[in-house]
Design an enzyme around this catalytic site. Structure first.
Site, PDB file in Angstrom:
ATOM      1  N   ASP A 193     -41.232  62.838 -16.104  1.00 26.83           N
ATOM      2  CA  ASP A 193     -40.973  64.249 -16.352  1.00 26.83           C
ATOM      3  C   ASP A 193     -39.875  64.418 -17.396  1.00 26.83           C
ATOM      4  O   ASP A 193     -38.859  63.735 -17.360  1.00 26.83           O
ATOM      5  CB  ASP A 193     -40.558  64.914 -15.036  1.00 26.83           C
ATOM      6  CG  ASP A 193     -40.377  66.414 -15.145  1.00 26.83           C
ATOM      7  OD1 ASP A 193     -41.348  67.090 -15.525  1.00 26.83           O
ATOM      8  OD2 ASP A 193     -39.266  66.905 -14.861  1.00 26.83           O
TER       9      ASP A 193
ATOM     10  N   GLU B  44     -43.658  63.314 -20.513  1.00 27.61           N
ATOM     11  CA  GLU B  44     -43.799  64.734 -20.850  1.00 27.61           C
ATOM     12  C   GLU B  44     -42.748  65.078 -21.900  1.00 27.61           C
ATOM     13  O   GLU B  44     -41.550  65.084 -21.624  1.00 27.61           O
ATOM     14  CB  GLU B  44     -43.583  65.606 -19.612  1.00 27.61           C
ATOM     15  CG  GLU B  44     -43.718  67.088 -19.912  1.00 27.61           C
ATOM     16  CD  GLU B  44     -42.793  67.960 -19.077  1.00 27.61           C
ATOM     17  OE1 GLU B  44     -43.026  69.176 -19.058  1.00 27.61           O
ATOM     18  OE2 GLU B  44     -41.839  67.444 -18.471  1.00 27.61           O
TER      19      GLU B  44
END
Length: 495
Positions: free
Chosen positions: A227, A257
Protein backbone atom coordinates in the site's frame (compact mmCIF):
# COMPACT_ATOMS: atom_id res chain seq x y z
CA UNK A 1 -4.95 -11.96 -10.56
CA UNK A 2 -8.24 -11.14 -8.86
CA UNK A 3 -8.83 -8.40 -6.29
CA UNK A 4 -10.77 -10.36 -3.70
CA UNK A 5 -12.67 -7.53 -1.99
CA UNK A 6 -14.27 -4.13 -2.44
CA UNK A 7 -14.45 -1.21 0.01
CA UNK A 8 -18.01 -1.86 1.18
CA UNK A 9 -17.94 -5.61 1.81
CA UNK A 10 -20.23 -6.14 4.86
CA UNK A 11 -18.40 -5.92 8.19
CA UNK A 12 -19.87 -9.23 9.35
CA UNK A 13 -16.66 -11.22 9.75
CA UNK A 14 -17.76 -13.66 7.05
CA UNK A 15 -15.63 -12.61 4.10
CA UNK A 16 -13.17 -15.49 4.39
CA UNK A 17 -16.15 -17.87 4.50
CA UNK A 18 -17.56 -16.32 1.34
CA UNK A 19 -14.22 -16.59 -0.48
CA UNK A 20 -13.88 -20.21 0.64
CA UNK A 21 -17.20 -20.92 -1.09
CA UNK A 22 -16.10 -18.98 -4.18
CA UNK A 23 -12.64 -20.55 -4.67
CA UNK A 24 -13.73 -23.50 -6.87
CA UNK A 25 -15.75 -21.18 -9.14
CA UNK A 26 -12.92 -18.64 -9.38
CA UNK A 27 -10.47 -21.41 -10.27
CA UNK A 28 -12.86 -22.70 -12.93
CA UNK A 29 -13.02 -19.20 -14.43
CA UNK A 30 -9.24 -19.03 -14.74
CA UNK A 31 -8.19 -17.00 -11.72
CA UNK A 32 -4.58 -17.81 -10.80
CA UNK A 33 -4.07 -15.53 -7.80
CA UNK A 34 -6.21 -13.58 -5.34
CA UNK A 35 -5.22 -10.25 -3.82
CA UNK A 36 -6.54 -10.46 -0.26
CA UNK A 37 -7.58 -7.38 1.72
CA UNK A 38 -5.27 -6.01 4.44
CA UNK A 39 -6.21 -8.58 7.04
CA UNK A 40 -4.09 -7.46 10.00
CA UNK A 41 -5.96 -6.23 13.07
CA UNK A 42 -7.42 -2.78 12.41
CA UNK A 43 -8.50 -0.01 14.76
CA UNK A 44 -11.99 -1.55 15.07
CA UNK A 45 -13.90 -4.66 13.90
CA UNK A 46 -15.31 -2.54 11.05
CA UNK A 47 -11.92 -1.34 9.82
CA UNK A 48 -10.88 -2.39 6.33
CA UNK A 49 -7.30 -2.83 7.52
CA UNK A 50 -5.74 0.30 6.08
CA UNK A 51 -6.15 1.61 9.64
CA UNK A 52 -3.69 -1.09 10.73
CA UNK A 53 -3.04 -1.63 14.44
CA UNK A 54 -1.10 -4.90 14.80
CA UNK A 55 0.66 -6.61 11.87
CA UNK A 56 1.05 -9.85 13.82
CA UNK A 57 -2.68 -10.25 14.62
CA UNK A 58 -4.54 -11.68 11.63
CA UNK A 59 -7.73 -12.49 13.51
CA UNK A 60 -6.22 -14.48 16.37
CA UNK A 61 -6.23 -12.23 19.47
CA UNK A 62 -8.91 -10.31 21.36
CA UNK A 63 -7.82 -6.77 20.54
CA UNK A 64 -9.59 -3.60 19.36
CA UNK A 65 -13.10 -4.88 19.86
CA UNK A 66 -12.76 -8.59 19.17
CA UNK A 67 -10.77 -11.54 17.91
CA UNK A 68 -11.82 -11.55 14.25
CA UNK A 69 -10.95 -8.83 11.76
CA UNK A 70 -13.64 -7.41 9.49
CA UNK A 71 -12.82 -10.31 7.19
CA UNK A 72 -12.93 -13.20 9.68
CA UNK A 73 -10.71 -15.28 11.95
CA UNK A 74 -7.21 -16.64 11.44
CA UNK A 75 -8.61 -20.19 11.44
CA UNK A 76 -10.87 -19.31 8.50
CA UNK A 77 -7.98 -17.58 6.74
CA UNK A 78 -5.86 -20.72 7.04
CA UNK A 79 -8.76 -22.79 5.67
CA UNK A 80 -8.99 -20.38 2.74
CA UNK A 81 -5.25 -20.71 2.12
CA UNK A 82 -5.43 -24.51 2.15
CA UNK A 83 -8.34 -24.58 -0.32
CA UNK A 84 -6.73 -22.00 -2.61
CA UNK A 85 -3.56 -24.09 -2.78
CA UNK A 86 -5.60 -27.20 -3.64
CA UNK A 87 -7.11 -25.29 -6.57
CA UNK A 88 -3.81 -23.86 -7.79
CA UNK A 89 -4.57 -20.31 -6.66
CA UNK A 90 -1.87 -18.18 -5.03
CA UNK A 91 -2.68 -15.61 -2.34
CA UNK A 92 -1.29 -12.06 -2.29
CA UNK A 93 -1.41 -10.08 0.95
CA UNK A 94 -2.27 -6.37 1.07
CA UNK A 95 0.53 -5.04 3.31
CA UNK A 96 0.01 -1.65 4.97
CA UNK A 97 3.50 -0.73 6.13
CA UNK A 98 3.39 3.06 6.12
CA UNK A 99 1.75 3.67 9.49
CA UNK A 100 0.00 2.35 12.60
CA UNK A 101 -3.40 3.36 14.03
CA UNK A 102 -5.35 3.12 17.30
CA UNK A 103 -2.43 3.26 19.74
CA UNK A 104 -2.90 1.79 23.21
CA UNK A 105 -1.79 4.93 25.04
CA UNK A 106 -0.43 8.42 24.52
CA UNK A 107 3.21 9.44 24.82
CA UNK A 108 4.81 12.88 25.06
CA UNK A 109 7.31 13.97 22.42
CA UNK A 110 8.72 17.14 20.88
CA UNK A 111 7.42 18.12 17.46
CA UNK A 112 7.22 20.93 15.01
CA UNK A 113 4.17 21.60 12.88
CA UNK A 114 4.57 21.55 9.10
CA UNK A 115 2.49 23.06 6.32
CA UNK A 116 -0.26 20.64 5.33
CA UNK A 117 0.34 21.33 1.63
CA UNK A 118 4.15 21.42 1.81
CA UNK A 119 5.59 19.13 4.46
CA UNK A 120 9.07 20.64 3.96
CA UNK A 121 7.89 23.97 5.42
CA UNK A 122 7.98 24.16 9.21
CA UNK A 123 5.39 26.31 11.00
CA UNK A 124 6.22 28.05 14.29
CA UNK A 125 8.56 26.74 16.96
CA UNK A 126 9.07 23.24 18.38
CA UNK A 127 6.93 22.23 21.35
CA UNK A 128 5.73 19.16 23.23
CA UNK A 129 2.56 17.25 22.37
CA UNK A 130 0.81 14.20 23.72
CA UNK A 131 0.39 11.84 20.77
CA UNK A 132 -1.25 8.46 20.36
CA UNK A 133 2.08 6.74 19.78
CA UNK A 134 2.32 3.92 22.32
CA UNK A 135 1.62 0.38 21.06
CA UNK A 136 1.82 -2.49 23.59
CA UNK A 137 -0.47 -5.08 21.90
CA UNK A 138 -1.83 -6.37 25.25
CA UNK A 139 -4.06 -9.00 23.67
CA UNK A 140 -1.16 -10.62 21.81
CA UNK A 141 1.62 -10.01 24.31
CA UNK A 142 4.98 -11.13 22.94
CA UNK A 143 3.71 -13.94 20.69
CA UNK A 144 5.37 -13.85 17.25
CA UNK A 145 7.10 -10.51 18.09
CA UNK A 146 8.13 -8.86 21.35
CA UNK A 147 8.55 -5.46 19.68
CA UNK A 148 6.53 -2.62 21.21
CA UNK A 149 6.26 0.78 19.57
CA UNK A 150 6.92 4.18 21.14
CA UNK A 151 7.09 7.78 19.96
CA UNK A 152 10.68 7.37 18.73
CA UNK A 153 9.58 4.66 16.28
CA UNK A 154 7.54 7.21 14.33
CA UNK A 155 8.35 10.24 12.19
CA UNK A 156 5.04 12.06 12.41
CA UNK A 157 1.46 12.12 13.64
CA UNK A 158 -1.65 14.27 13.18
CA UNK A 159 -3.28 14.72 16.60
CA UNK A 160 -2.31 16.29 19.91
CA UNK A 161 -4.36 14.72 22.71
CA UNK A 162 -3.28 17.46 25.12
CA UNK A 163 -5.38 20.11 23.33
CA UNK A 164 -7.36 18.12 20.72
CA UNK A 165 -5.55 19.96 17.92
CA UNK A 166 -5.25 18.33 14.52
CA UNK A 167 -2.19 19.22 12.44
CA UNK A 168 0.74 17.54 10.71
CA UNK A 169 3.36 17.13 13.42
CA UNK A 170 6.93 16.19 12.51
CA UNK A 171 8.50 14.37 15.46
CA UNK A 172 11.86 15.72 16.61
CA UNK A 173 14.84 13.91 18.13
CA UNK A 174 18.14 12.28 17.24
CA UNK A 175 18.18 11.03 13.64
CA UNK A 176 14.54 12.11 13.18
CA UNK A 177 12.94 13.74 10.15
CA UNK A 178 11.01 12.87 7.03
CA UNK A 179 12.40 10.12 4.85
CA UNK A 180 14.36 11.43 1.88
CA UNK A 181 13.61 8.38 -0.29
CA UNK A 182 9.91 9.12 -0.92
CA UNK A 183 8.09 11.02 -3.65
CA UNK A 184 7.92 14.83 -3.57
CA UNK A 185 4.13 14.90 -3.38
CA UNK A 186 3.17 17.75 -0.98
CA UNK A 187 6.85 18.64 -0.77
CA UNK A 188 7.66 15.34 0.90
CA UNK A 189 5.27 12.38 0.81
CA UNK A 190 6.54 10.61 3.93
CA UNK A 191 3.57 11.53 6.11
CA UNK A 192 0.21 10.20 4.93
CA UNK A 193 -1.92 9.38 7.98
CA UNK A 194 -2.08 8.10 11.58
CA UNK A 195 1.28 7.40 13.30
CA UNK A 196 3.85 7.39 10.50
CA UNK A 197 6.52 4.70 10.89
CA UNK A 198 10.15 5.83 10.86
CA UNK A 199 12.09 3.39 8.68
CA UNK A 200 15.40 4.90 9.67
CA UNK A 201 14.96 3.26 13.08
CA UNK A 202 16.66 -0.18 13.16
CA UNK A 203 13.99 -1.73 15.41
CA UNK A 204 11.23 -0.76 12.98
CA UNK A 205 13.22 -2.15 10.04
CA UNK A 206 13.92 -5.44 11.79
CA UNK A 207 10.36 -5.98 13.05
CA UNK A 208 8.66 -5.26 9.71
CA UNK A 209 11.14 -7.37 7.74
CA UNK A 210 10.56 -10.20 10.19
CA UNK A 211 6.78 -9.80 9.79
CA UNK A 212 6.95 -10.16 5.98
CA UNK A 213 8.67 -13.53 6.28
CA UNK A 214 6.47 -14.63 9.19
CA UNK A 215 3.12 -13.89 7.52
CA UNK A 216 4.29 -15.48 4.24
CA UNK A 217 5.15 -18.75 5.96
CA UNK A 218 2.28 -18.63 8.46
CA UNK A 219 -0.47 -18.13 5.84
CA UNK A 220 1.23 -19.65 2.80
CA UNK A 221 1.44 -16.55 0.61
CA UNK A 222 2.73 -16.19 -2.94
CA UNK A 223 3.05 -12.42 -2.99
CA UNK A 224 2.17 -8.96 -1.70
CA UNK A 225 0.47 -5.76 -2.66
CA UNK A 226 2.27 -2.88 -0.92
CA UNK A 227 0.00 0.00 0.00
CA UNK A 228 1.04 3.61 -0.75
CA UNK A 229 4.65 2.89 -1.75
CA UNK A 230 5.43 6.53 -2.58
CA UNK A 231 4.77 7.42 1.07
CA UNK A 232 7.46 5.34 2.75
CA UNK A 233 11.16 4.69 2.28
CA UNK A 234 12.17 3.36 -1.13
CA UNK A 235 15.41 2.17 0.46
CA UNK A 236 13.54 0.12 3.03
CA UNK A 237 11.08 -1.19 0.45
CA UNK A 238 13.97 -2.57 -1.59
CA UNK A 239 15.54 -4.18 1.49
CA UNK A 240 12.18 -5.62 2.57
CA UNK A 241 11.69 -7.30 -0.82
CA UNK A 242 15.25 -8.66 -0.81
CA UNK A 243 14.76 -10.17 2.66
CA UNK A 244 11.41 -11.64 1.63
CA UNK A 245 12.81 -13.30 -1.50
CA UNK A 246 15.96 -14.53 0.23
CA UNK A 247 13.91 -16.35 2.86
CA UNK A 248 10.70 -17.21 0.97
CA UNK A 249 11.79 -17.65 -2.65
CA UNK A 250 12.71 -15.47 -5.62
CA UNK A 251 9.29 -16.09 -7.16
CA UNK A 252 7.47 -13.99 -4.53
CA UNK A 253 5.36 -11.51 -6.49
CA UNK A 254 5.18 -7.90 -5.27
CA UNK A 255 3.09 -5.03 -6.68
CA UNK A 256 3.05 -1.50 -5.33
CA UNK A 257 0.32 1.12 -5.21
CA UNK A 258 1.82 4.31 -6.66
CA UNK A 259 -1.21 6.34 -7.67
CA UNK A 260 -0.36 8.96 -10.29
CA UNK A 261 -1.12 9.77 -13.90
CA UNK A 262 2.56 10.41 -14.63
CA UNK A 263 3.97 7.37 -16.41
CA UNK A 264 7.47 8.85 -16.55
CA UNK A 265 7.50 9.26 -12.75
CA UNK A 266 6.39 5.65 -12.34
CA UNK A 267 9.02 4.38 -14.79
CA UNK A 268 11.77 6.29 -12.99
CA UNK A 269 10.62 4.83 -9.69
CA UNK A 270 10.71 1.29 -11.13
CA UNK A 271 14.22 1.94 -12.42
CA UNK A 272 15.36 3.21 -9.00
CA UNK A 273 13.88 0.05 -7.48
CA UNK A 274 15.76 -2.05 -10.08
CA UNK A 275 12.43 -3.36 -11.42
CA UNK A 276 12.06 -5.62 -8.39
CA UNK A 277 8.29 -5.48 -8.61
CA UNK A 278 5.26 -4.14 -10.46
CA UNK A 279 2.98 -1.10 -10.23
CA UNK A 280 -0.73 -0.70 -10.94
CA UNK A 281 -1.26 1.01 -14.28
CA UNK A 282 -3.19 4.05 -13.03
CA UNK A 283 -2.54 6.04 -16.24
CA UNK A 284 -4.36 3.33 -18.23
CA UNK A 285 -7.27 3.48 -15.80
CA UNK A 286 -7.44 7.25 -16.32
CA UNK A 287 -7.51 6.60 -20.09
CA UNK A 288 -10.42 4.18 -19.64
CA UNK A 289 -12.28 6.74 -17.55
CA UNK A 290 -11.79 9.55 -20.09
CA UNK A 291 -12.77 7.31 -23.01
CA UNK A 292 -15.91 6.12 -21.23
CA UNK A 293 -17.05 9.65 -20.42
CA UNK A 294 -16.28 11.10 -23.88
CA UNK A 295 -18.62 10.52 -26.80
CA UNK A 296 -16.92 8.73 -29.68
CA UNK A 297 -13.47 8.64 -28.06
CA UNK A 298 -10.63 7.43 -30.30
CA UNK A 299 -10.03 3.84 -29.18
CA UNK A 300 -6.69 3.75 -31.00
CA UNK A 301 -5.29 6.10 -28.33
CA UNK A 302 -6.40 4.00 -25.35
CA UNK A 303 -2.84 2.88 -24.48
CA UNK A 304 -1.20 6.27 -25.07
CA UNK A 305 0.85 7.16 -22.01
CA UNK A 306 -0.10 3.93 -20.22
CA UNK A 307 2.47 2.19 -18.04
CA UNK A 308 1.81 -1.11 -19.81
CA UNK A 309 3.03 0.47 -23.04
CA UNK A 310 6.47 1.36 -21.66
CA UNK A 311 6.80 -1.20 -18.85
CA UNK A 312 4.80 -4.23 -20.06
CA UNK A 313 6.38 -6.71 -17.64
CA UNK A 314 5.96 -4.48 -14.57
CA UNK A 315 2.37 -3.33 -15.13
CA UNK A 316 -0.70 -4.64 -13.35
CA UNK A 317 -3.70 -3.48 -15.37
CA UNK A 318 -6.97 -2.56 -13.67
CA UNK A 319 -10.39 -1.31 -14.76
CA UNK A 320 -11.47 -0.50 -11.21
CA UNK A 321 -10.33 -1.16 -7.64
CA UNK A 322 -11.42 -0.35 -4.09
CA UNK A 323 -9.75 3.09 -4.17
CA UNK A 324 -11.42 4.18 -7.40
CA UNK A 325 -14.97 3.00 -6.75
CA UNK A 326 -17.64 5.70 -6.20
CA UNK A 327 -17.30 7.61 -2.96
CA UNK A 328 -13.56 6.99 -2.55
CA UNK A 329 -10.83 9.65 -2.57
CA UNK A 330 -9.49 8.83 -6.04
CA UNK A 331 -12.83 7.78 -7.53
CA UNK A 332 -12.21 7.29 -11.24
CA UNK A 333 -15.45 6.38 -12.96
CA UNK A 334 -15.30 3.95 -15.85
CA UNK A 335 -18.85 3.97 -17.17
CA UNK A 336 -20.60 0.61 -17.10
CA UNK A 337 -21.06 0.37 -20.87
CA UNK A 338 -17.29 0.67 -21.36
CA UNK A 339 -16.18 -1.95 -18.84
CA UNK A 340 -16.55 -4.94 -21.22
CA UNK A 341 -14.30 -3.12 -23.70
CA UNK A 342 -11.79 -2.20 -21.00
CA UNK A 343 -11.66 -5.71 -19.60
CA UNK A 344 -11.06 -7.23 -23.03
CA UNK A 345 -8.26 -4.68 -23.59
CA UNK A 346 -6.56 -5.86 -20.40
CA UNK A 347 -7.39 -9.58 -20.46
CA UNK A 348 -6.97 -10.60 -24.08
CA UNK A 349 -3.75 -8.87 -25.12
CA UNK A 350 -0.14 -9.86 -24.49
CA UNK A 351 1.17 -7.20 -22.14
CA UNK A 352 0.47 -6.51 -18.48
CA UNK A 353 -0.86 -8.62 -15.61
CA UNK A 354 -4.64 -8.06 -15.51
CA UNK A 355 -6.44 -7.69 -12.19
CA UNK A 356 -10.26 -7.93 -12.38
CA UNK A 357 -12.14 -6.35 -9.48
CA UNK A 358 -14.38 -8.07 -6.92
CA UNK A 359 -17.00 -5.34 -7.31
CA UNK A 360 -17.22 -5.98 -11.05
CA UNK A 361 -17.59 -9.74 -10.62
CA UNK A 362 -19.93 -9.75 -7.60
CA UNK A 363 -21.34 -6.22 -7.44
CA UNK A 364 -20.75 -3.43 -4.93
CA UNK A 365 -22.46 -2.58 -1.64
CA UNK A 366 -22.62 0.70 0.28
CA UNK A 367 -24.05 4.10 -0.61
CA UNK A 368 -23.33 3.57 -4.31
CA UNK A 369 -24.42 -0.05 -4.90
CA UNK A 370 -23.87 -1.55 -8.34
CA UNK A 371 -24.72 -4.94 -9.81
CA UNK A 372 -22.00 -7.11 -11.40
CA UNK A 373 -20.58 -5.39 -14.48
CA UNK A 374 -20.23 -6.62 -18.06
CA UNK A 375 -23.72 -8.16 -18.05
CA UNK A 376 -22.33 -10.88 -15.76
CA UNK A 377 -19.90 -11.89 -18.54
CA UNK A 378 -16.66 -10.90 -16.81
CA UNK A 379 -15.95 -14.50 -15.79
CA UNK A 380 -16.37 -15.56 -19.45
CA UNK A 381 -13.78 -12.95 -20.47
CA UNK A 382 -11.38 -14.22 -17.81
CA UNK A 383 -11.83 -17.80 -18.99
CA UNK A 384 -11.33 -16.71 -22.61
CA UNK A 385 -7.92 -15.41 -21.54
CA UNK A 386 -7.03 -18.70 -19.90
CA UNK A 387 -8.10 -20.86 -22.84
CA UNK A 388 -7.43 -18.80 -25.99
CA UNK A 389 -5.33 -15.63 -25.48
CA UNK A 390 -1.98 -17.05 -26.60
CA UNK A 391 0.56 -16.45 -29.30
CA UNK A 392 1.36 -13.60 -31.66
CA UNK A 393 -0.88 -10.55 -31.62
CA UNK A 394 -1.86 -8.55 -34.71
CA UNK A 395 -3.81 -5.30 -34.38
CA UNK A 396 -6.45 -3.96 -36.75
CA UNK A 397 -6.71 -0.39 -35.49
CA UNK A 398 -7.70 1.54 -38.61
CA UNK A 399 -10.98 2.99 -37.34
CA UNK A 400 -11.13 5.37 -34.36
CA UNK A 401 -14.30 3.77 -33.02
CA UNK A 402 -13.97 0.13 -34.04
CA UNK A 403 -10.76 -1.76 -33.29
CA UNK A 404 -9.81 -5.40 -33.26
CA UNK A 405 -6.94 -7.83 -32.87
CA UNK A 406 -6.20 -11.51 -33.27
CA UNK A 407 -4.16 -13.92 -31.17
CA UNK A 408 -2.64 -16.65 -33.34
CA UNK A 409 -2.21 -19.32 -30.69
CA UNK A 410 0.81 -21.47 -29.90
CA UNK A 411 1.74 -25.09 -30.58
CA UNK A 412 0.18 -26.22 -27.31
CA UNK A 413 -2.67 -23.65 -27.28
CA UNK A 414 -3.49 -23.58 -30.98
CA UNK A 415 -7.01 -22.19 -31.10
CA UNK A 416 -6.43 -18.43 -30.90
CA UNK A 417 -9.12 -15.77 -30.90
CA UNK A 418 -10.33 -12.62 -32.64
CA UNK A 419 -11.64 -9.67 -30.65
CA UNK A 420 -13.65 -6.75 -32.07
CA UNK A 421 -15.09 -3.78 -30.21
CA UNK A 422 -16.99 -0.59 -31.00
CA UNK A 423 -17.80 2.43 -28.86
CA UNK A 424 -20.31 3.77 -31.40
CA UNK A 425 -22.55 1.83 -33.79
CA UNK A 426 -22.42 -1.76 -35.10
CA UNK A 427 -19.34 -2.48 -37.19
CA UNK A 428 -17.10 -5.25 -38.53
CA UNK A 429 -13.44 -5.85 -39.33
CA UNK A 430 -11.85 -8.27 -41.78
CA UNK A 431 -9.00 -9.97 -39.92
CA UNK A 432 -6.58 -12.81 -40.61
CA UNK A 433 -6.57 -15.60 -38.04
CA UNK A 434 -4.37 -17.83 -40.22
CA UNK A 435 -4.97 -20.28 -43.06
CA UNK A 436 -4.62 -23.18 -40.62
CA UNK A 437 -8.18 -22.23 -39.61
CA UNK A 438 -9.70 -22.20 -43.12
CA UNK A 439 -13.17 -23.63 -43.28
CA UNK A 440 -13.72 -23.32 -39.52
CA UNK A 441 -16.85 -21.69 -38.19
CA UNK A 442 -16.21 -19.12 -35.45
CA UNK A 443 -18.79 -17.71 -33.05
CA UNK A 444 -18.85 -15.03 -30.35
CA UNK A 445 -18.36 -16.81 -27.03
CA UNK A 446 -20.03 -13.89 -25.23
CA UNK A 447 -23.14 -14.54 -27.38
CA UNK A 448 -23.74 -10.82 -27.81
CA UNK A 449 -23.21 -11.23 -31.57
CA UNK A 450 -25.39 -14.03 -32.96
CA UNK A 451 -23.84 -14.47 -36.42
CA UNK A 452 -21.39 -17.15 -37.47
CA UNK A 453 -18.14 -16.39 -39.32
CA UNK A 454 -16.59 -18.91 -41.72
CA UNK A 455 -12.84 -18.55 -42.19
CA UNK A 456 -11.92 -18.34 -45.89
CA UNK A 457 -9.13 -20.18 -47.72
CA UNK A 458 -6.64 -17.38 -46.98
CA UNK A 459 -7.39 -17.51 -43.26
CA UNK A 460 -9.51 -14.33 -43.12
CA UNK A 461 -12.89 -13.75 -41.55
CA UNK A 462 -15.23 -10.76 -41.42
CA UNK A 463 -15.85 -10.33 -37.70
CA UNK A 464 -18.78 -8.14 -36.60
CA UNK A 465 -19.71 -6.63 -33.26
CA UNK A 466 -22.83 -4.89 -32.06
CA UNK A 467 -22.93 -1.17 -31.29
CA UNK A 468 -21.19 -0.09 -28.08
CA UNK A 469 -20.10 -3.66 -27.47
CA UNK A 470 -17.36 -6.24 -27.86
CA UNK A 471 -17.23 -9.73 -29.36
CA UNK A 472 -14.73 -12.53 -28.72
CA UNK A 473 -14.58 -14.92 -31.66
CA UNK A 474 -13.28 -18.47 -31.37
CA UNK A 475 -13.75 -21.65 -33.42
CA UNK A 476 -17.03 -23.10 -32.17
CA UNK A 477 -15.41 -26.55 -32.10
CA UNK A 478 -12.37 -25.40 -30.12
CA UNK A 479 -11.47 -27.28 -26.98
CA UNK A 480 -13.22 -25.67 -24.03
CA UNK A 481 -16.07 -24.06 -25.95
CA UNK A 482 -18.51 -26.25 -24.00
CA UNK A 483 -17.66 -24.12 -20.93
CA UNK A 484 -19.40 -21.09 -22.49
CA UNK A 485 -21.60 -19.44 -21.48
CA UNK A 486 -20.29 -19.81 -17.93
CA UNK A 487 -23.45 -18.45 -16.27
CA UNK A 488 -21.14 -17.49 -13.41
CA UNK A 489 -22.73 -17.49 -9.98
CA UNK A 490 -22.20 -13.88 -8.86
CA UNK A 491 -24.54 -14.20 -5.86
CA UNK A 492 -21.72 -14.45 -3.31
CA UNK A 493 -23.97 -13.05 -0.55
CA UNK A 494 -26.74 -15.62 -1.14
CA UNK A 495 -29.32 -12.86 -1.46
Amino acid sequence: MFQGFEWNVPADGKHWQRLIGAIPKLAAAGIGSIWLPPACKASSPNGNGYDVYDLYDVGEFDQKGGKATKWGTKEELLELSKLAKEHGIGLYWDAVLNHKAAADHTEKCRVIEVDENDRTKEVGEPYEIEGWLGFDFPGRGDKYSAQKYHWYHFSGTDYNAANDKKAIYKILGDNKGWSESVSDEQGNADYMMFADLDYSHPEVQEDVKKWGVWVTKEIGLKGFRLDAVQHFSERFTGEWIETLREQCGNDMFVVGEFWTGDTEEMSKWLEKMDHKFSLYDSPLLYNFSRASTSEGADLRKIFDGALVQSQPVNSVTVVMNHDTQPGQTVATPVEGYFKPLAYCLTLLRKDGYPCPFYGDLYGMKGEHPEPPSCGNKLADMILARKLYAYGDLEDYWNDANCIGWVRRGTWDKPFGLACVMSNTGPNQIRMAVGDMHKGEVWTDLLEWEKKEVTIDDEGYGMFPCAGISVSIWVNKEAEGRDKFPMNFDSNIYNE
